[in-house]
Enzyme design. Structure first.
Site, PDB file in Angstrom:
ATOM      1  N   LYS A 148      53.240 -21.284  39.652  1.00  0.00           N
ATOM      2  CA  LYS A 148      54.062 -21.843  38.636  1.00  0.00           C
ATOM      3  C   LYS A 148      55.586 -20.998  38.474  1.00  0.00           C
ATOM      4  O   LYS A 148      55.208 -19.679  38.209  1.00  0.00           O
ATOM      5  CB  LYS A 148      53.284 -21.922  37.139  1.00  0.00           C
ATOM      6  CG  LYS A 148      53.762 -23.113  36.256  1.00  0.00           C
ATOM      7  CD  LYS A 148      52.762 -22.784  35.124  1.00  0.00           C
ATOM      8  CE  LYS A 148      52.886 -24.057  34.026  1.00  0.00           C
ATOM      9  NZ  LYS A 148      52.078 -24.173  32.949  1.00  0.00           N
TER      10      LYS A 148
HETATM   11  O1  G3P Z   1      51.853 -26.308  30.024  1.00  0.00           O
HETATM   12  C1  G3P Z   1      52.877 -25.879  29.137  1.00  0.00           C
HETATM   13  C2  G3P Z   1      52.280 -25.806  27.449  1.00  0.00           C
HETATM   14  O2  G3P Z   1      51.225 -24.944  27.510  1.00  0.00           O
HETATM   15  C3  G3P Z   1      53.388 -25.607  26.511  1.00  0.00           C
HETATM   16  O3  G3P Z   1      52.945 -26.269  25.430  1.00  0.00           O
HETATM   17  O4  G3P Z   1      52.724 -26.696  23.097  1.00  0.00           O
HETATM   18  O5  G3P Z   1      53.397 -24.517  23.889  1.00  0.00           O
HETATM   19  O6  G3P Z   1      54.741 -26.397  24.152  1.00  0.00           O
HETATM   20  P1  G3P Z   1      53.362 -26.052  23.903  1.00  0.00           P
END
Ligand code: G3P
Length: 217
Positions: free
Chosen positions: A83
């Site tokens: 990633k």
């Molecule tokens: O894979 C990306 C994810 O972990 C981000 O999620 O809820 O932190 O925006 P969030």
């Protein structure tokens, strides 16, 4: 549609994996921090647990270091997807690592133009962040729709990996639009089965089973 689990919590992954609901896993530095574990150890354990792609994010921001880290991460297991963030350095690392035969997941995508660049750099997956756009009153689902249109217009094979999924509606909308993958926390995936009318209907069936003395075994 593929379901990836967005966590580095191995027991939570195992529970959903036993239900056949895990087509892959995504992690990022914040999820690794939350796990409290060494990135290489926990990533190896996840790769041994699931068959599908496991995204592990580099920590560097300069292309050469990203490439070096990516090569090390890729050696953990055959199902590693490296990633990288959507920056020019990340796109350069994506090009080099994908040309070497590695799966690459380009993350922190917030526009169709960014997604176009990632596809041209050979990304296996693009991770547009729905929830973080919604957080600032923009339309995260519109981004998924825009990327789907752009990729289909030109036959790009990069898979849309809808990320920053916060609700069951994000999952249903991503499926309606045609995202290839959603990655969501275990709690969101578990919530997909819930509906009040299902609960109400089951309660009524159970009451009738009891009243009528229905027995099968
Ligand atoms: O894979 C990306 C994810 O972990 C981000 O999620 O809820 O932190 O925006 P969030």
């Amino acid at each position: 549609m593929k379901f990836f689990v967005d966590t580095a919590d191995v027991p939570a992954i195992a529970e959903l994996n036993d239900l056949g609901m895990v087509d892959g896993v995504t992690t990022n530095p914040s999820l690794i921090k939350k796990s409290g574990r060494d990135i290489l150890e926990v990533t190896k354990e996840i790769c041994d647990l699931v068959e599908g792609p496991v995204s592990a994010e580099v920590t560097a921001t300069e292309a050469e270091q990203m490439i070096a880290e990516g090569r090390k991460l890729a050696k953990i297991a055959d199902n590693i997807a490296v990633k990288v963030p959507l920056t020019w350095d990340g796109l350069k690392a994506c090009k080099v690592l994908s040309d070497e035969g590695n799966m690459v997941n380009v993350t922190l995508c917030f526009s169709a133009n960014q997604a176009l660049l990632a596809a041209k750099a050979g990304a296996t997956f693009i991770s547009p962040f729905i929830g973080r756009l919604d957080d600032i009153n923009l339309d995260g689902m519109q981004l998924i729709e825009d990327i789907r249109t752009v990729y289909d217009n030109y036959g790009f094979e990069t898979q849309i990996l809808a990320a920053s999924i916060r609700t069951a509606n994000h999952v249903a909308e991503s499926a309606r639009i045609g995202a290839d993958v959603i990655t969501a926390p275990p709690s969101v995936i578990k919530s997909l089965a819930s509906h009040p009318l299902t609960d109400k209907g089951l309660a009524a069936f159970l009451a009738d089973i009891k009243d009528a003395g229905i027995k099968i075994l």
